[in-house]
Design a protein around this motif. Structure first.
Motif, PDB file in Angstrom:
ATOM      1  N   ARG A 299       0.882  -1.165   0.000  1.00 33.68           N
ATOM      2  CA  ARG A 299       0.000   0.000   0.000  1.00 33.68           C
ATOM      3  C   ARG A 299       0.915   1.209   0.000  1.00 33.68           C
ATOM      4  N   VAL A 300       0.737   2.151  -0.911  1.00 35.44           N
ATOM      5  CA  VAL A 300       1.665   3.267  -1.094  1.00 35.44           C
ATOM      6  C   VAL A 300       1.071   4.524  -0.486  1.00 35.44           C
ATOM      7  N   ASP A 301       1.711   5.024   0.538  1.00 36.31           N
ATOM      8  CA  ASP A 301       1.255   6.218   1.243  1.00 36.31           C
ATOM      9  C   ASP A 301       1.535   7.477   0.430  1.00 36.31           C
ATOM     10  N   THR A 302       0.686   8.487   0.588  1.00 36.04           N
ATOM     11  CA  THR A 302       0.858   9.836   0.010  1.00 36.04           C
ATOM     12  C   THR A 302       1.296   9.795  -1.459  1.00 36.04           C
ATOM     13  N   ALA A 303       0.683   8.909  -2.239  1.00 32.68           N
ATOM     14  CA  ALA A 303       1.121   8.718  -3.625  1.00 32.68           C
ATOM     15  C   ALA A 303       0.931   9.967  -4.478  1.00 32.68           C
ATOM     16  N   ARG A 304      -0.087  10.754  -4.176  1.00 27.98           N
ATOM     17  CA  ARG A 304      -0.350  11.916  -5.035  1.00 27.98           C
ATOM     18  C   ARG A 304       0.660  13.034  -4.835  1.00 27.98           C
ATOM     19  N   HIS A 305       1.509  12.926  -3.815  1.00 20.24           N
ATOM     20  CA  HIS A 305       2.492  13.962  -3.538  1.00 20.24           C
ATOM     21  C   HIS A 305       3.864  13.630  -4.125  1.00 20.24           C
ATOM     22  N   VAL A 306       3.906  12.644  -5.011  1.00 20.49           N
ATOM     23  CA  VAL A 306       5.139  12.241  -5.682  1.00 20.49           C
ATOM     24  C   VAL A 306       4.939  12.372  -7.184  1.00 20.49           C
ATOM     25  N   ASN A 307       5.953  12.812  -7.893  1.00 22.14           N
ATOM     26  CA  ASN A 307       5.826  13.065  -9.333  1.00 22.14           C
ATOM     27  C   ASN A 307       5.566  11.776 -10.112  1.00 22.14           C
ATOM     28  N   PRO A 308       4.759  11.833 -11.177  1.00 24.53           N
ATOM     29  CA  PRO A 308       4.405  10.627 -11.932  1.00 24.53           C
ATOM     30  C   PRO A 308       5.605   9.875 -12.482  1.00 24.53           C
ATOM     31  N   GLU A 309       6.662  10.602 -12.878  1.00 26.90           N
ATOM     32  CA  GLU A 309       7.828   9.931 -13.456  1.00 26.90           C
ATOM     33  C   GLU A 309       8.471   8.963 -12.459  1.00 26.90           C
ATOM     34  N   PHE A 310       8.396   9.312 -11.180  1.00 27.13           N
ATOM     35  CA  PHE A 310       8.928   8.394 -10.167  1.00 27.13           C
ATOM     36  C   PHE A 310       8.158   7.082 -10.191  1.00 27.13           C
ATOM     37  N   TRP A 311       6.844   7.174 -10.187  1.00 29.60           N
ATOM     38  CA  TRP A 311       6.032   5.944 -10.170  1.00 29.60           C
ATOM     39  C   TRP A 311       6.226   5.130 -11.442  1.00 29.60           C
ATOM     40  N   GLN A 312       6.414   5.815 -12.552  1.00 26.43           N
ATOM     41  CA  GLN A 312       6.600   5.096 -13.816  1.00 26.43           C
ATOM     42  C   GLN A 312       7.871   4.260 -13.808  1.00 26.43           C
ATOM     43  N   ALA A 313       8.837   4.619 -12.973  1.00 23.17           N
ATOM     44  CA  ALA A 313      10.052   3.814 -12.822  1.00 23.17           C
ATOM     45  C   ALA A 313       9.928   2.827 -11.666  1.00 23.17           C
ATOM     46  N   PHE A 314       9.363   3.271 -10.558  1.00 20.17           N
ATOM     47  CA  PHE A 314       9.325   2.484  -9.333  1.00 20.17           C
ATOM     48  C   PHE A 314       8.408   1.266  -9.442  1.00 20.17           C
ATOM     49  N   ILE A 315       7.208   1.459  -9.978  1.00 23.30           N
ATOM     50  CA  ILE A 315       6.224   0.368  -9.996  1.00 23.30           C
ATOM     51  C   ILE A 315       6.696  -0.823 -10.822  1.00 23.30           C
ATOM     52  N   PRO A 316       7.152  -0.617 -12.069  1.00 22.08           N
ATOM     53  CA  PRO A 316       7.652  -1.779 -12.818  1.00 22.08           C
ATOM     54  C   PRO A 316       8.801  -2.486 -12.110  1.00 22.08           C
ATOM     55  N   ALA A 317       9.663  -1.706 -11.440  1.00 19.90           N
ATOM     56  CA  ALA A 317      10.787  -2.319 -10.731  1.00 19.90           C
ATOM     57  C   ALA A 317      10.294  -3.212  -9.599  1.00 19.90           C
ATOM     58  N   MET A 318       9.261  -2.781  -8.871  1.00 21.13           N
ATOM     59  CA  MET A 318       8.718  -3.596  -7.780  1.00 21.13           C
ATOM     60  C   MET A 318       8.043  -4.851  -8.313  1.00 21.13           C
ATOM     61  N   LEU A 319       7.300  -4.725  -9.393  1.00 22.07           N
ATOM     62  CA  LEU A 319       6.627  -5.891  -9.966  1.00 22.07           C
ATOM     63  C   LEU A 319       7.646  -6.907 -10.475  1.00 22.07           C
ATOM     64  N   GLU A 320       8.751  -6.410 -11.025  1.00 23.73           N
ATOM     65  CA  GLU A 320       9.791  -7.313 -11.514  1.00 23.73           C
ATOM     66  C   GLU A 320      10.492  -8.008 -10.341  1.00 23.73           C
ATOM     67  N   ARG A 321      10.773  -7.273  -9.271  1.00 24.25           N
ATOM     68  CA  ARG A 321      11.390  -7.904  -8.097  1.00 24.25           C
ATOM     69  C   ARG A 321      10.468  -8.984  -7.541  1.00 24.25           C
TER      70      ARG A 321
END
Length: 607
Positions: free
Chosen positions: A304-326
């Motif tokens: 569950r990702v806290d305060t997601a709307r306060h982080v820039n979209p480009e971060f999530w576009q890199a972070f989420i695929p990396a977590m799914l791959e791990r």
């Protein structure tokens, strides 16, 4: 056993059957729990500090000193109370008996024990003030005890989700220009990337406006973040954060406190907490390494990702695929990652599945409409409009099926509070029925239902935040203990793990029905009937030609209704509630519903 108000012996027989069915379903899933899809889960959300104290020796976290040093004061709602991971492990029978298949833990990482201005301090019992991202907070236990909890849950076929934070750390950094760290936000217009200290300041990063900070190539052109303020780390806290790179102010925005909407939401210090420079590739990779390691080491099943709307979209576009791959590399094919956005309209909520590319989001829109319709007597047409917007999500209805749904939480308050406050003259029987109906909507409509700990024991609360974070083990907080619970003569001064509580029994019945009927988990959802004002709401869940009809009466008067269906037969069987043996004709189901009642009926033939 505590004296229970409301329904008694007839319900106990049904409850025993439901628990037996649930146990069989869980046992059948034990060897293949990783194969369950997000929509198959029933999530139990718990704050470890407020659940069960399995080891009183860690209550002060080993810090010594007084409560302003170690943060432990079980009489104060804003300090640590003693709950821990060992206590959770010891109560897995209780959680699984409710029918939960996944446990969402509030943040369990090492926190700054106490923060706040003198006289207004509170403790990091909630877990959102992280200093060490690699270690379990000693108030909750050890990393080994987390491993023991996860292994014990997995042995039962249950999943474990962690609450993660990438937006901020604990409040450590100070600004020289500010008194007591009370720093107003300074915008990029007044303090641009190209000047240090304002429009008339020293020229830095010439020729770079920061519009594409997210790439390593562009970011390497920055000498350091533009500092609208002059940051420093107080003496004695220079190395308090782990990993070590988190101690350098260069990795933070340093623009002052969160305030008005707009850019401040991305760059401001939320509640004064140090706001990470998530545009920096060093920060992106650092957070990928941190949270990927929790997956690698413990086989965590979701975030569950806290305060997601306060982080820039480009971060999530890199972070989420990396977590799914791990997760896939760890043998976890259905890693459930969902964002907390605090958006109550479908459009803004769905945006995070498109732009930020979150697989799922916490369904705040569902919560808002459920509270309006069931707690406050609003129009059931609002529910129709809510579910008809499911195509707005990236992935459409398939995404909506995996969005965690909830009716109350640790920030806004409990559903029972909304019900009680909206119906001050209602009997306890009516209040219980409305609370049960809200959980039935959550359990049988599309989505991954999320139970907030204590709701199944009739916890009500007096507000949001600290007032909705009561103890399950005997509490010493006077404000909690003075608030009557629903369905029981107990208070929060008692231990509240009673499987005979009417809400626990009712929810356990629901989860057993849901576990046994795939259409209620994975089926398409079609709204059948709704009305202007309180009254009938009916929908079908359809899967592989099988149809289940769920009908609810949100009003105070009995209903006799016909619900249209796709079933080619007039033969029906009750999964829960009163369903007729036969309908008057194929395509129409006749139902009688008492006030605040519901029925779940399955067609005995394919549609």
């Amino acid at each position: 056993m505590q004296k229970i108000k409301g329904r008694k012996a007839p319900f106990l027989t049904a409850f025993a059957g439901a628990v037996s069915l649930l146990a069989g379903a869980a046992a059948a899933q034990n060897d293949s729990f990783r194969d369950r899809l997000p929509e198959d889960e029933v999530i139990y959300f718990v704050l470890p500090d407020r659940f069960e104290n399995g080891d009183p020796a860690n209550d002060e976290g080993g810090f010594g000193g007084d409560r302003l040093t170690h943060g432990f004061d079980p009489t104060h709602k804003g300090f640590f109370h003693g709950g821990d991971l060992r206590g959770l492990t010891e109560r897995l029978d209780y959680i699984q008996g409710l029918g939960a298949t996944a446990i969402w833990l509030g943040p369990i990482y090492m926190n700054k024990p106490v923060q706040g201005s003198p006289g207004a301090e509170s403790a990091g019992y909630h877990g959102y003030w992280i200093t060490d991202f690699t270690r379990v907070d000693p108030h909750f236990g050890t990393n080994d005890e987390l491993a023991a909890l996860v292994n014990a849950a997995h042995a039962r076929g249950m999943k474990v989700y962690l609450d993660i934070i990438t937006n901020h750390t604990a409040d450590v950094i100070r600004y020289r220009e500010c008194l007591e760290n009370d720093c107003a936000f300074r915008s990029r217009a007044d303090y641009p990337w190209t000047r240090r200290g304002g429009l008339d300041g020293e020229a830095i990063n010439e020729g770079f406006l920061g519009d594409e900070v997210g790439s390593a190539e562009n970011f390497s052109r920055l000498t350091r973040p533009d500092w609208a303020y002059t940051p420093y780390v107080p003496a004695g806290e220079e190395n308090v954060k782990v990993p070590a790179w988190l101690n350098d102010p260069i990795h933070y925005h340093n623009r002052g406190n969160f305030g008005q909407p707009g850019e401040v939401g991305l760059y401001g210090d939320f509640a004064g907490l140090d706001d990470l420079f998530t545009e920096d590739p060093r920060v992106v990779q650092g957070l990928i390494d941190i949270y990927g390691d929790w997956i690698d080491r413990y086989g965590i099943d979701g975030f569950r990702v806290d305060t997601a709307r306060h982080v820039n979209p480009e971060f999530w576009q890199a972070f989420i695929p990396a977590m799914l791959e791990r997760a896939r590399a760890r043998g976890i094919p259905n890693f459930h990652i969902f964002a907390e956005t605090y958006e109550f309209e479908v459009g803004p909520l769905a945006r995070f599945t498109h732009l930020d590319r979150f697989p799922y989001v916490l369904d705040f829109a569902f919560q808002g409409v459920a509270a309006e319709v069931i707690a406050r007597g609003g129009s059931t047409h609002d529910l129709r409009l809510l579910f008809e917007q499911d195509p707005a999500y990236a992935g459409g209805a398939a995404t909506a099926r995996g969005n965690p749904t909830f009716v109350g939480n640790h920030d806004m308050g409990r559903f029972a509070m909304f019900v009680r406050d909206s119906n001050p003259e209602a009997s306890e029987e009516e209040l219980l029925k409305r609370v049960e109906l809200g959980h039935a909507l959550m359990m049988f409509a599309r989505g991954a239902p999320t139970i907030y700990y204590g709701d199944e024991q009739g916890f009500v609360g007096l507000g949001g935040d600290q007032d909705a974070r009561q103890d399950m083990f005997p509490s010493q907080v006077e404000r909690y203990n003075g608030d009557p619970l629903l369905g029981t003569d107990a208070t929060t001064a008692d231990s509240n793990f009673d499987p005979a509580h009417p809400l626990y029994r009712a929810i356990a019945e629901m989860t057993a029905v849901r576990a046994a009927e795939p259409a209620l988990r994975r089926g398409d959802m079609v709204v059948r009937e709704s009305v202007e004002g309180p009254g009938l709401f009916a929908f079908s869940r359809r899967l592989d030609g099988r149809e289940v009809v769920v009908a609810m009466n949100t009003g105070a008067e009995p209903l006799g209704v016909n619900v249209w269906t796709d079933a080619a037969s007039d033969n029906w069987r009750a999964l829960q509630g009163a369903c007729p043996v036969a309908s008057s004709a194929p395509g129409s189901l006749a139902l009688s519903l008492e006030p605040f009642a519901y029925a779940v009926c399955v067609s005995e033939s394919e549609s």
